[in-house]
Enzyme design. Sequence first.
Site, short mmCIF file in Angstrom:
data_model
loop_
_atom_site.label_atom_id
_atom_site.label_comp_id
_atom_site.label_asym_id
_atom_site.label_seq_id
_atom_site.Cartn_x
_atom_site.Cartn_y
_atom_site.Cartn_z
N LEU A 150 -7.27 -6.09 3.53
CA LEU A 150 -7.61 -4.72 3.87
C LEU A 150 -8.80 -4.22 3.06
CD1 LEU A 150 -4.00 -3.21 4.10
CD2 LEU A 150 -5.38 -4.26 5.91
N HIS A 163 -10.14 -0.48 7.19
CA HIS A 163 -8.70 -0.34 7.49
C HIS A 163 -8.17 0.98 6.91
CE1 HIS A 163 -9.16 -4.89 7.33
NE2 HIS A 163 -8.63 -4.72 8.52
N GLN A 206 -4.74 -15.88 18.41
CA GLN A 206 -6.07 -15.36 18.71
C GLN A 206 -7.19 -16.17 18.04
OE1 GLN A 206 -5.12 -11.44 16.85
NE2 GLN A 206 -7.22 -11.50 16.12
N GLN A 224 -13.67 0.95 16.13
CA GLN A 224 -14.79 0.67 17.05
C GLN A 224 -15.48 -0.65 16.70
OE1 GLN A 224 -17.93 3.72 17.49
NE2 GLN A 224 -19.30 1.99 17.93
N LYS A 225 -15.31 -1.07 15.45
CA LYS A 225 -15.87 -2.37 15.01
C LYS A 225 -15.53 -3.47 16.02
CE LYS A 225 -16.94 -5.81 12.18
NZ LYS A 225 -15.80 -6.66 12.15
N SER A 269 -15.95 -5.99 6.93
CA SER A 269 -15.13 -6.97 7.65
C SER A 269 -14.45 -7.86 6.63
CB SER A 269 -16.01 -7.82 8.56
OG SER A 269 -15.33 -9.00 8.94
N SER A 270 -13.23 -8.25 6.93
CA SER A 270 -12.51 -9.18 6.04
C SER A 270 -13.29 -10.48 5.92
CB SER A 270 -11.12 -9.47 6.60
OG SER A 270 -10.44 -8.25 6.82
#
Length: 282
Positions: free
Chosen positions: A34, A38, A62, A149-150, A186-187
């Site tokens: 996170l 997030h 996924q 929205q990312k 982003s992770s």
Amino acid sequence: MTTVLRTVAETRTAVARARQEGLSIGLVPTMGALHAGHASLIQAARAETGFVAVSIFVNPSQFGPNEDFSRYPRPLERDLELCRQEGVAVAFVPDVETMYPPGARTYVEVEGLQDLLCGQSRPGHFRGVATVVLKLLHTVQPDRAYFGQKDYQQARLIKQMVTDLLVPVELRLCPIVRDKDGLALSSRNQYLTAEQRREATVLYRALRAAERLIKCGEKSPGAVEGALTQMIRGTPGAELDYAAVVDALSLEPVKVLKGKLLLAVAVRFGNTRLIDNVLVNA
Ligand code: AMP
């Protein structure tokens, strides 16, 4: 205090108790690792609902066979600390067997939308996303669920799924949180070398330049896609996956730049694939 729950039954019980107390329920689905992006979703959920559940689950279905499922970061203790700080009531942290009972063979496909943009280079990705999000919605049964929205295509596809399958939930789309230099959090940013991290700012720079072209009256999608492509291809270490200007609702290409548009890019730096987008009204 954030209660960590591992099973569907425990989670349903905790949610039912909150409902009895008159609280509305918010769900923030995540894969963990996170960050402030997030956290912004959690804050939006906290502002609108009385009981916020965050799911933390790295969803195997996924990921493609050559993707980063096994090395995806899983800093659970740090994630739970963020949940505590942000006032999350429940962290739902299932294992794979909980989300995919042995022998599971039911999947959700959102035809059309799942094959465009990221779907082209990640076949099966959105089938995995839609399937796990439906399971999470069934588990928590939230009043509202929060998406970034990312991952615009993901949010669009989930909205379609919720409409088509009559899922009683309200969806919220939250703005992209960025680093100071514009890179969307982003992770996966932690995979980047220092040099790749510097070059990665090209995603947002290219999107902003393309947005300016449209604001200045450019009407040709090809010209805008060409400008995006050129900027990204001209960046050392960047390998373009796609740069597209599409209708924000259908995610299909447009003939002329008019209405609500999505400018979206996906770029690889070594093995790390980054995405970003902007919405433009033309
Ligand atoms: P993930 O953990 O990557 O699956 O993301 C979980 C949710 O957080 C998704 O709805 C993402 O769109 C959202 N999210 C990820 N990065 C950001 C960001 N930089 N700003 C806002 N939301 C984000």
